[in-house]
Design an enzyme around this catalytic site. Structure first.
Site, short mmCIF file in Angstrom:
data_model
loop_
_atom_site.label_atom_id
_atom_site.label_comp_id
_atom_site.label_asym_id
_atom_site.label_seq_id
_atom_site.Cartn_x
_atom_site.Cartn_y
_atom_site.Cartn_z
N ARG A 22 0.67 -1.34 -0.16
CA ARG A 22 0.11 0.06 0.11
C ARG A 22 0.78 1.46 0.32
O ARG A 22 0.38 2.21 0.00
CB ARG A 22 -0.76 -0.39 1.17
N GLU A 34 -1.88 -9.00 -4.84
CA GLU A 34 -3.79 -9.72 -5.00
C GLU A 34 -3.05 -11.31 -4.77
O GLU A 34 -4.15 -12.54 -5.00
CB GLU A 34 -3.83 -9.43 -6.08
N THR A 40 -4.81 -16.96 0.87
CA THR A 40 -3.61 -16.87 2.18
C THR A 40 -4.13 -15.11 2.43
O THR A 40 -3.99 -14.57 2.51
CB THR A 40 -2.16 -16.79 1.00
N TYR A 117 -12.12 -11.84 -9.47
CA TYR A 117 -11.64 -11.25 -8.14
C TYR A 117 -10.48 -10.64 -8.11
O TYR A 117 -10.06 -8.90 -8.34
CB TYR A 117 -11.28 -11.83 -7.13
N ASP A 135 -14.70 -11.35 -2.83
CA ASP A 135 -13.43 -12.45 -2.31
C ASP A 135 -14.43 -12.79 -0.72
O ASP A 135 -15.50 -12.74 -0.67
CB ASP A 135 -12.13 -12.16 -1.77
N CYS A 189 -14.66 -7.94 10.71
CA CYS A 189 -15.90 -8.12 10.36
C CYS A 189 -16.06 -9.96 10.21
O CYS A 189 -16.02 -10.01 8.99
CB CYS A 189 -17.22 -7.79 8.96
N CYS A 199 -17.75 -1.46 15.19
CA CYS A 199 -18.41 -1.95 13.60
C CYS A 199 -18.77 -0.31 13.00
O CYS A 199 -20.11 -0.42 13.20
CB CYS A 199 -18.77 -3.24 12.94
#
Length: 361
Positions: A22, A34, A40, A117, A135, A189, A199
């Site tokens: 990032r 990705e 994983t 995805y 995903d 979540c 949340c």
DNA sequence: AACACGGGGCA
DNA sequence: TGCCCAGTGTT
């Protein structure tokens, strides 16, 4: 219920984890992360990601590398077809796209190893395309937000979830939104004991309102996986191969394709493990061995079955190895095994060999 | 549409 | 230790 996107993005901008991929939005880096993140978890991926980029800093460097080197860096991460496809796709990008990843989800999805995805993730995160991702994290968040009771292992449910995800992607900042949704699924979540009190989407969540968040998503139960006993030979050579051990490379398709192993195979009914080993080594490599003492026993779980791997010391007594049931073979020292990619179970055999002061045979 | 494909996390 | 998790390719 309308727009949870604004609440989600606010949360993301204040809680966004600092992850290596990032720090910038290089398309090659986003793609690599990705692919590694498929099946994983983040904590496992970080180290592999950094080692991979140190070894293959650019897409061109990856394309130019031998597959064996790529598998070696991937060793232990699992699902090795991801590494083979990544390598092949890099070569296609160099040959057909002038070394630049295509910028649309549709074009990306034509590359090996990139499905809907990954295409959506790369297109939205690296190229700002307005496309959804779906995903396991997103499925969990959406089935809870909308209290979806349908079995998510059904094809029709998946199709409807993709349509729902597509309808929810905001007109701008699709990449941030997609990352935020997955981050929420990962940190808040969660599959078990979701942290609803923390949340940001609690007010929007229909399952929470009904107290059913832990019952979502609904998934058909999987049947129990069978168990097999597998014999593997630590085969010491003689003559010019004295103090070397025979290892074999698995066929490229199938379980652990392209990885190296201690040769052997599955025990059949009415067979002792030494008998299994002698039979398999004759079948796959055309060699004769004298089976000696057990070295170690390793338990390992795959998706569809579990194995107990029984390693035995063996002495090579006859027949030059031939490539019958294997892609390749090599006589190597224990130290040289560091240069070959093995699966986790066989790595444990190597670890056991390294712990011993010396071979017994 | 069903199955194959590794390894790790958690109770 | 047993159970759960999950994108892509192949058939």
């Amino acid at each position: 219920m309308d727009t949870f996107a604004a609440d989600l993005l606010d949360w993301f901008y204040t809680h966004r984890a600092d992850l290596p991929w990032r720090r910038e939005r290089d398309p090659y880096h986003v793609w690599l992360s990705e692919v590694m993140l498929q099946q994983t978890q983040v904590g496992t991926v970080v180290g592999y990601y950094e080692r991979f980029l140190a070894r293959f800093p650019t897409l061109a460097a990856l394309a130019a590398a031998p597959l064996g080197d790529v598998l070696k860096v991937w060793e232990g991460l699992g699902y090795y077809s991801r590494a083979r496809n990544l390598h092949r796709a890099a070569q296609i990008v160099v040959a057909e796209y002038d070394g630049e990843l295509p910028r649309t989800a549709a074009e990306l999805q034509r590359l090996p190893g990139i499905g809907r995805y990954t295409a959506g993730a790369v297109a939205s995160i690296a190229f700002g395309q307005n496309v959804p991702v779906l995903d396991g994290n997103v499925i969990r968040v959406l089935t809870r937000l909308y209290n979806i009771e349908e079995d998510i292992s059904q094809q029709g449910t998946r199709r409807r979830l993709w349509a729902l995800a597509e309808s929810l992607v905001p007109a701008d900042r699709a990449g941030d939104y997609n990352e935020a949704l997955m981050e929420l699924g990962r940190l808040i979540c969660r599959p078990r004991r979701p942290q609803c009190d923390r949340c940001p989407l609690r007010q929007h969540c229909q399952a929470y309102r009904e107290g059913l968040q832990e019952q979502r998503p609904v998934r058909r139960r999987r049947p129990r996986t069978p168990h097999y006993d597998v014999a593997a030979g630590v085969i010491y050579g003689t003559g010019s191969n004295a103090s070397r051990i025979l290892i074999a490379q698995r066929p490229v398709d199938g379980v652990l394709g392209g990885l190296w192993e201690f040769p052997g195979g599955k025990q059949e009914a009415g067979e002792t493990l030494p008998e299994t080993l002698a039979r398999e080594l004759e079948e796959e490599l055309g060699i004769m061995v004298e089976v000696g003492e057990p070295v170690v026993r390793v338990k390992h779980a795959f998706t569809h079955f579990r194995i107990t791997l029984h390693a035995y010391e063996c002495r090579h007594t006859g027949g030059r190895p031939v490539k019958r049931g294997v892609a390749d073979f090599a006589w190597v020292t224990l130290a040289e095994m560091a240069n070959y990619a093995f699966g986790k179970a066989d790595r444990q055999i190597i670890a056991a060999l390294l712990e011993r002061p010396r071979q017994l045979l």
